[in-house]
Write a protein that holds these residues in place. Sequence first.
Motif, mmCIF file in Angstrom:
data_model
loop_
_atom_site.group_PDB
_atom_site.id
_atom_site.type_symbol
_atom_site.label_atom_id
_atom_site.label_comp_id
_atom_site.label_asym_id
_atom_site.label_seq_id
_atom_site.Cartn_x
_atom_site.Cartn_y
_atom_site.Cartn_z
ATOM 1 N N GLU A 73 42.464 38.059 28.300
ATOM 2 C CA GLU A 73 43.883 38.344 28.550
ATOM 3 C C GLU A 73 44.077 39.285 29.743
ATOM 4 O OE1 GLU A 73 47.565 37.253 28.100
ATOM 5 O OE2 GLU A 73 46.047 36.540 26.711
ATOM 6 N N GLU A 74 43.179 40.241 29.927
ATOM 7 C CA GLU A 74 43.316 41.190 31.032
ATOM 8 C C GLU A 74 42.399 40.857 32.203
ATOM 9 O OE1 GLU A 74 40.210 42.215 28.283
ATOM 10 O OE2 GLU A 74 42.335 42.099 27.895
ATOM 11 N N GLY A 75 41.886 39.632 32.245
ATOM 12 C CA GLY A 75 40.983 39.229 33.319
ATOM 13 C C GLY A 75 41.575 38.150 34.195
ATOM 14 N N GLY A 76 40.906 37.892 35.296
ATOM 15 C CA GLY A 76 41.302 36.846 36.214
ATOM 16 C C GLY A 76 40.291 36.777 37.339
ATOM 17 N N TYR A 77 40.461 35.808 38.238
ATOM 18 C CA TYR A 77 39.534 35.681 39.358
ATOM 19 C C TYR A 77 40.140 34.825 40.465
ATOM 20 C CZ TYR A 77 38.348 31.054 37.411
ATOM 21 O OH TYR A 77 38.392 29.777 36.938
ATOM 22 N N LEU A 78 39.477 34.847 41.608
ATOM 23 C CA LEU A 78 39.865 34.011 42.732
ATOM 24 C C LEU A 78 39.087 32.707 42.633
ATOM 25 C CD1 LEU A 78 39.786 36.762 45.483
ATOM 26 C CD2 LEU A 78 41.818 35.633 44.604
ATOM 27 N N ILE A 79 39.801 31.586 42.691
ATOM 28 C CA ILE A 79 39.131 30.297 42.587
ATOM 29 C C ILE A 79 38.405 29.991 43.892
ATOM 30 C CG2 ILE A 79 40.668 29.395 40.829
ATOM 31 C CD1 ILE A 79 42.149 27.864 42.971
ATOM 32 N N GLY A 80 37.488 29.033 43.803
ATOM 33 C CA GLY A 80 36.636 28.750 44.950
ATOM 34 C C GLY A 80 37.251 27.854 46.000
ATOM 35 N N THR A 106 44.131 42.641 45.383
ATOM 36 C CA THR A 106 44.882 43.858 45.094
ATOM 37 C C THR A 106 44.047 44.706 44.123
ATOM 38 O OG1 THR A 106 45.985 42.923 43.157
ATOM 39 C CG2 THR A 106 47.070 42.608 45.300
ATOM 40 N N PRO A 107 44.351 45.985 43.980
ATOM 41 C CA PRO A 107 43.615 46.790 42.996
ATOM 42 C C PRO A 107 43.678 46.199 41.582
ATOM 43 C CG PRO A 107 44.826 48.235 44.462
ATOM 44 C CD PRO A 107 45.245 46.822 44.790
ATOM 45 N N LYS A 108 44.820 45.656 41.198
ATOM 46 C CA LYS A 108 44.965 45.036 39.880
ATOM 47 C C LYS A 108 44.091 43.785 39.760
ATOM 48 C CE LYS A 108 48.477 43.559 36.612
ATOM 49 N NZ LYS A 108 49.885 43.411 36.332
ATOM 50 N N LEU A 114 36.610 42.445 37.531
ATOM 51 C CA LEU A 114 35.571 43.233 36.855
ATOM 52 C C LEU A 114 35.691 43.112 35.336
ATOM 53 C CD1 LEU A 114 35.497 46.382 39.166
ATOM 54 C CD2 LEU A 114 33.844 44.500 39.064
ATOM 55 N N ASN A 115 36.913 43.052 34.817
ATOM 56 C CA ASN A 115 37.102 42.845 33.369
ATOM 57 C C ASN A 115 36.535 41.502 32.932
ATOM 58 O OD1 ASN A 115 38.365 45.288 32.891
ATOM 59 N ND2 ASN A 115 40.419 44.464 33.163
ATOM 60 N N LEU A 116 36.779 40.471 33.732
ATOM 61 C CA LEU A 116 36.249 39.145 33.416
ATOM 62 C C LEU A 116 34.720 39.169 33.403
ATOM 63 C CD1 LEU A 116 36.616 36.073 32.991
ATOM 64 C CD2 LEU A 116 36.548 35.856 35.470
ATOM 65 N N ILE A 117 34.119 39.792 34.398
ATOM 66 C CA ILE A 117 32.655 39.862 34.461
ATOM 67 C C ILE A 117 32.110 40.630 33.269
ATOM 68 C CG2 ILE A 117 30.706 40.810 35.762
ATOM 69 C CD1 ILE A 117 32.306 40.124 38.327
ATOM 70 N N GLU A 118 32.752 41.740 32.930
ATOM 71 C CA GLU A 118 32.292 42.543 31.791
ATOM 72 C C GLU A 118 32.424 41.757 30.480
ATOM 73 O OE1 GLU A 118 32.974 46.951 29.817
ATOM 74 O OE2 GLU A 118 34.515 46.131 31.141
ATOM 75 N N ASN A 119 33.559 41.098 30.275
ATOM 76 C CA ASN A 119 33.789 40.365 29.022
ATOM 77 C C ASN A 119 32.935 39.120 28.884
ATOM 78 O OD1 ASN A 119 35.679 42.115 27.915
ATOM 79 N ND2 ASN A 119 37.372 41.145 28.992
ATOM 80 N N LYS A 120 32.573 38.511 29.997
ATOM 81 C CA LYS A 120 31.801 37.258 29.974
ATOM 82 C C LYS A 120 30.396 37.462 30.562
ATOM 83 C CE LYS A 120 35.129 34.992 28.180
ATOM 84 N NZ LYS A 120 35.043 34.519 26.812
ATOM 85 N N TRP A 121 29.883 38.674 30.478
ATOM 86 C CA TRP A 121 28.600 39.029 31.081
ATOM 87 C C TRP A 121 27.468 38.088 30.651
ATOM 88 C CZ3 TRP A 121 26.980 41.938 34.956
ATOM 89 C CH2 TRP A 121 25.624 42.250 35.034
#
Length: 137
Positions: A73-80, A106-108, A114-121
């Motif tokens: 919910e608090e994650g996201g990413y840039l698509i390729g 953006t900072p957000k 980073l939240n996505l990487i941490e949650n899906k490590w």
Amino acid sequence: MLSVNEGSNNLVRAINNRLNALSFHIREYYWVDMKKINEIYRYKTEEYSMDATNKFNIYPEQIPSWLVDRIPEEGGYLIGNLQPAHMDFRFFTLGNLWSIVSSLGTPKQNEAILNLIENKWDDIVGGICLSRYAILL
């Protein structure tokens, strides 16, 4: 790498203007999080105008079923990749980390990556390790 002086002022100004436009484009159109996925689900297709919401004519059916489960919910990413009527939803770890280092997001957005990487490590690191192991075989 460019020294700022009287001769280069116009060039530096033009570069900064272009970088601002490029950053906006990437932050706006290449960003995927739960909010953006919900927007895509509501897109109308076959819109062709300057006021179109669905500027790349993306069909909601193109969203893979695994994507909703993959993004916290608090994650996201840039698509390729983004091209007319097609989005590449794969997560590119190195590219997203590089976007943080280069201040492209953006900072957000950076925090969401980073939240996505941490949650899906385990999934991300496990996938990297499996692909390297397959190369060794």
